[in-house]
Design a protein around this motif. Structure first.
Motif, PDB file in Angstrom:
ATOM      1  N   TYR A   6      10.142   3.426   4.179  1.00 38.87           N
ATOM      2  CA  TYR A   6       9.993   2.217   4.962  1.00 38.87           C
ATOM      3  C   TYR A   6       9.295   2.485   6.291  1.00 38.87           C
ATOM      4  O   TYR A   6       8.623   1.613   6.840  1.00 38.87           O
ATOM      5  N   LEU A   7       9.438   3.700   6.845  1.00 34.54           N
ATOM      6  CA  LEU A   7       8.674   4.055   8.031  1.00 34.54           C
ATOM      7  C   LEU A   7       7.182   4.085   7.712  1.00 34.54           C
ATOM      8  O   LEU A   7       6.342   3.617   8.491  1.00 34.54           O
ATOM      9  N   LEU A   8       6.837   4.626   6.533  1.00 33.81           N
ATOM     10  CA  LEU A   8       5.446   4.635   6.096  1.00 33.81           C
ATOM     11  C   LEU A   8       4.919   3.222   5.928  1.00 33.81           C
ATOM     12  O   LEU A   8       3.806   2.889   6.338  1.00 33.81           O
ATOM     13  N   LEU A   9       5.722   2.351   5.337  1.00 27.75           N
ATOM     14  CA  LEU A   9       5.327   0.955   5.131  1.00 27.75           C
ATOM     15  C   LEU A   9       5.097   0.259   6.464  1.00 27.75           C
ATOM     16  O   LEU A   9       4.104  -0.445   6.663  1.00 27.75           O
ATOM     17  N   ALA A  10       6.006   0.458   7.429  1.00 22.41           N
ATOM     18  CA  ALA A  10       5.873  -0.188   8.734  1.00 22.41           C
ATOM     19  C   ALA A  10       4.630   0.305   9.458  1.00 22.41           C
ATOM     20  O   ALA A  10       3.905  -0.471  10.091  1.00 22.41           O
ATOM     21  N   ASN A 266      -9.912  -8.234   1.278  1.00 22.58           N
ATOM     22  CA  ASN A 266      -8.715  -8.168   2.105  1.00 22.58           C
ATOM     23  C   ASN A 266      -7.919  -6.921   1.736  1.00 22.58           C
ATOM     24  O   ASN A 266      -8.063  -6.370   0.644  1.00 22.58           O
ATOM     25  N   ILE A 267      -7.103  -6.477   2.664  1.00 21.03           N
ATOM     26  CA  ILE A 267      -6.270  -5.292   2.482  1.00 21.03           C
ATOM     27  C   ILE A 267      -4.806  -5.729   2.574  1.00 21.03           C
ATOM     28  O   ILE A 267      -4.437  -6.519   3.447  1.00 21.03           O
ATOM     29  N   GLY A 268      -3.975  -5.221   1.674  1.00 19.30           N
ATOM     30  CA  GLY A 268      -2.571  -5.617   1.653  1.00 19.30           C
ATOM     31  C   GLY A 268      -1.620  -4.446   1.547  1.00 19.30           C
ATOM     32  O   GLY A 268      -1.989  -3.331   1.169  1.00 19.30           O
ATOM     33  N   VAL A 269      -0.381  -4.716   1.902  1.00 19.34           N
ATOM     34  CA  VAL A 269       0.730  -3.788   1.717  1.00 19.34           C
ATOM     35  C   VAL A 269       1.834  -4.560   1.013  1.00 19.34           C
ATOM     36  O   VAL A 269       2.139  -5.696   1.400  1.00 19.34           O
ATOM     37  N   SER A 296      11.204   1.229  -7.491  1.00 17.69           N
ATOM     38  CA  SER A 296      10.740   0.731  -6.189  1.00 17.69           C
ATOM     39  C   SER A 296       9.312   1.224  -5.994  1.00 17.69           C
ATOM     40  O   SER A 296       9.038   2.423  -6.080  1.00 17.69           O
ATOM     41  N   TYR A 297       8.400   0.282  -5.709  1.00 15.18           N
ATOM     42  CA  TYR A 297       6.980   0.628  -5.612  1.00 15.18           C
ATOM     43  C   TYR A 297       6.415   0.050  -4.318  1.00 15.18           C
ATOM     44  O   TYR A 297       6.332  -1.167  -4.146  1.00 15.18           O
ATOM     45  N   THR A 298       6.052   0.929  -3.390  1.00 15.15           N
ATOM     46  CA  THR A 298       5.425   0.534  -2.127  1.00 15.15           C
ATOM     47  C   THR A 298       3.945   0.885  -2.208  1.00 15.15           C
ATOM     48  O   THR A 298       3.596   2.062  -2.320  1.00 15.15           O
ATOM     49  N   SER A 299       3.086  -0.104  -2.154  1.00 17.25           N
ATOM     50  CA  SER A 299       1.664   0.134  -2.436  1.00 17.25           C
ATOM     51  C   SER A 299       0.766  -0.424  -1.346  1.00 17.25           C
ATOM     52  O   SER A 299       1.103  -1.379  -0.639  1.00 17.25           O
ATOM     53  N   VAL A 300      -0.392   0.204  -1.213  1.00 16.60           N
ATOM     54  CA  VAL A 300      -1.508  -0.321  -0.431  1.00 16.60           C
ATOM     55  C   VAL A 300      -2.498  -0.917  -1.422  1.00 16.60           C
ATOM     56  O   VAL A 300      -2.802  -0.302  -2.449  1.00 16.60           O
ATOM     57  N   ARG A 301      -3.011  -2.108  -1.098  1.00 23.63           N
ATOM     58  CA  ARG A 301      -3.805  -2.849  -2.076  1.00 23.63           C
ATOM     59  C   ARG A 301      -5.162  -3.221  -1.475  1.00 23.63           C
ATOM     60  O   ARG A 301      -5.248  -3.703  -0.335  1.00 23.63           O
ATOM     61  N   LEU A 302      -6.204  -2.974  -2.266  1.00 27.17           N
ATOM     62  CA  LEU A 302      -7.568  -3.361  -1.901  1.00 27.17           C
ATOM     63  C   LEU A 302      -7.981  -4.500  -2.830  1.00 27.17           C
ATOM     64  O   LEU A 302      -8.113  -4.306  -4.041  1.00 27.17           O
ATOM     65  N   ASN A 303      -8.177  -5.672  -2.268  1.00 29.19           N
ATOM     66  CA  ASN A 303      -8.399  -6.880  -3.067  1.00 29.19           C
ATOM     67  C   ASN A 303      -9.804  -7.440  -2.827  1.00 29.19           C
ATOM     68  O   ASN A 303     -10.252  -7.557  -1.678  1.00 29.19           O
ATOM     69  N   PHE A 304     -10.473  -7.807  -3.925  1.00 27.23           N
ATOM     70  CA  PHE A 304     -11.839  -8.317  -3.868  1.00 27.23           C
ATOM     71  C   PHE A 304     -11.889  -9.692  -4.527  1.00 27.23           C
ATOM     72  O   PHE A 304     -11.335  -9.901  -5.610  1.00 27.23           O
ATOM     73  N   ASN A 305     -12.566 -10.645  -3.866  1.00 32.07           N
ATOM     74  CA  ASN A 305     -12.709 -11.997  -4.400  1.00 32.07           C
ATOM     75  C   ASN A 305     -13.938 -12.067  -5.302  1.00 32.07           C
ATOM     76  O   ASN A 305     -15.041 -11.674  -4.899  1.00 32.07           O
ATOM     77  N   LEU A 306     -13.752 -12.587  -6.512  1.00 33.05           N
ATOM     78  CA  LEU A 306     -14.812 -12.641  -7.518  1.00 33.05           C
ATOM     79  C   LEU A 306     -15.267 -14.072  -7.724  1.00 33.05           C
ATOM     80  O   LEU A 306     -14.448 -14.981  -7.847  1.00 33.05           O
TER      81      LEU A 306
END
Length: 518
Positions: A6-10, A266-269, A296-306
């Motif tokens: 959770y420290l990594l997520l924050a 956009n970039i997400g967590v 439990s899966y904590t991810s960084v997400r790279l999202n592209f609009n098509l």
């Protein structure tokens, strides 16, 4: 492990929030643009455009393709080591708030216990799998596992921050989600060594600190994970190694935040929790608990609009549905605005709400305030005045505006008495904290001097203003400005200082007013 996660997520969320301030955000939705409306909804759009329906049609919007990766952990009986997950997703909006997402996630997890546990009663075939190790340690084992998972999820998502009352478009999108997951799970344990013999723990000090115990166990196990873990229920034979893959139905839920970088990216967590209602995802089921394991899966997400931006808007969770309504209020393009009605009861060209004399006769000349003009100031309006220009010395006048002048034969040498109250003198403006008479003001004061010389019996009230609250500093500045005006008129224009009366009052602190004092 959980606290580090959770420290990594924050930390990641803070970094992304800081970087998102550089995104250029502009409105993206024009309800009058029919090029982004599909044919199936054009009828509604046409009715809206023709004022036959109150609501515009929902536009086409882009799909979102995402790539994700991050920390994957099994919350189970056996302490987990940091694992890894990654995958791909495809998301489509249902409206401005709700959307659906299909997602694949592949993950690898490992875990190692540091406590001796009983193999008897663990169920699921544990006694058989761990029999050789248990025989060497009085029926006790130290469980471990390696789990590989293929997971397909279908989720309903709800955006929480795209309906904004005070911004055109969201920079940040908070969301929650929940749905169904289908898992293909392969769980293996390291129960025997490379020769097929069990492990003996005789050299392990289980009273040592946890880290030391794990280090000692690491030197004993060979890390091959060659044995199928115990299982709960039926295994699906789908043709993979050892037929050890398990089909599992699950439920998932979670939350995330995305930061808009551009119209296309956009970039997400995100934090996702998946429950398969199975206690053998970590290879061991405690006989003393009904606890079920979960992912439990904590991810960084790279999202592209098509999609084609000329035919589609951004995904609707990035579009503020109030944007069009507020634009219409600011600069109407579609609203039917009534023709303004400005009554003018007396027809003098000044509307009633601004007319200070709303009953002037038809044709009577008036000023900008609707008051009948009185050119010579004799108190009789021009439309009644039979002597339009009456000299001041011939006033007061009669009801027809005709003055009573002295007989010229008897008053040839009489000089008209100056009417000081009729003098109209200008104000002098100063900039900032200046007290010097500027070149522009010199021309004004030269005109004042000319008037005073023509009216030598008139005294002048010179009024400075100390600001709205009359602060001490303001009084001093105002006094110096009054002195500057008097000094210029006396020293440069030759006006007697005895004709000036000074005063300071509250008011606009940048001006000095001149008015008759008689």
């Amino acid at each position: 492990m959980a606290s580090k996660k959770y420290l990594l997520l924050a930390g990641a969320m803070s970094l992304l929030a800081a970087s998102s301030s550089y995104a250029q955000v502009t409105p993206v939705f024009d309800a009058l643009d029919s090029t982004k409306v599909p044919a199936s909804r054009q009828a509604q759009q046409n009715n809206f455009a023709n004022h036959q329906y109150d609501f515009p049609a929902k536009p086409r919007d882009m799909w979102e393709l995402g790539f994700h990766g991050g920390l994957h952990v099994i919350n189970g009986t056996i302490p987990a080591k940091p694992g890894f997950g990654g995958g791909i997703s495809l998301r489509k909006s249902l409206g401005h708030t709700f959307s659906i997402r299909a997602e694949y996630t592949g993950s690898f997890d490992k875990g190692q216990d540091y406590r001796l546990r009983t193999v008897a009663g663990a169920g699921g075939g544990a006694a058989t799998i761990w029999s050789k190790t248990a025989a060497l340690n009085n029926g006790l084992i130290v469980p471990n596992y390696k789990t590989a998972t293929h997971q397909l999820s279908f989720d309903l998502m709800a955006s929480l921050s795209n309906i904004l009352f005070y911004k055109a478009q969201p920079k940040v999108n908070w969301y929650v989600f929940g749905g169904y997951s289908l898992g293909l799970i392969d769980v293996d344990v390291d129960a025997v060594d490379g020769s097929g013999n069990g492990y003996s723990y005789s050299g392990v000090n289980f009273n040592a600190p946890r880290k030391d115990i794990k280090d000692q166990l690491k030197n004993i196990y060979d890390g091959d994970y060659e044995s199928n873990a115990p299982s709960q229920g039926n295994r699906g034979n789908i043709g993979r190694k050892d037929n050890n893959q398990l089909w599992r139905h699950g439920a998932d839920f979670g939350t995330g935040i995305a930061f808009r970088v551009s119209k296309r990216f956009n970039i997400g967590v995100e934090e996702k929790y998946t429950m398969y209602f199975d206690d053998y995802l970590d290879g061991y089921s405690s006989p003393y608990s009904n606890h079920k394991d979960a992912f439990s899966y904590t991810s960084v997400r790279l999202n592209f609009n098509l999609g084609n931006s000329s035919k589609r808007v951004e995904p609707l969770w990035w579009v503020n549905p109030l944007n069009y309504a507020y634009n219409e209020l600011s600069a109407p393009r579609h609203m039917k605005l009534p023709t303004p009605v400005l009554p003018d009861a007396d027809g003098d060209g000044v509307t009633d709400q601004f007319d200070r004399e709303p009953n002037t006769p038809a044709g009577a000349p008036v000023d900008v305030h609707g008051v009948a003009k009185d050119t010579d100031g004799d108190g009789v309006p021009d439309y009644k005045d039979k002597q339009l220009i009456t000299p001041t010395y011939c006033q007061p006048v009669d009801a027809d505006g005709v003055g009573k002048c002295p007989d010229p034969e008897c008053c040839k040498n009489m000089q008209p008495t100056a009417n000081c109250s009729s003098l109209v003198l200008p104000s002098v403006a100063f900039k900032g904290s200046s007290t010097k008479v500027s070149s522009d003001n010199e021309a004004i004061l030269a005109s004042v001097a000319s008037t005073l010389k023509s009216n030598p019996t008139c005294n002048i009230l010179v009024t400075g203003h100390a600001g709205a609250k009359g602060k001490k500093g303001g009084v001093d500045l105002s006094s110096r400005r009054v002195d500057s005006v008097i000094d210029y008129l006396a020293d440069k224009q030759g006006i007697d200082r005895g004709r000036f009366i000074k005063q300071n009052t509250p008011g606009e602190s940048g001006t000095v007013d001149l008015s008759p004092a008689n």
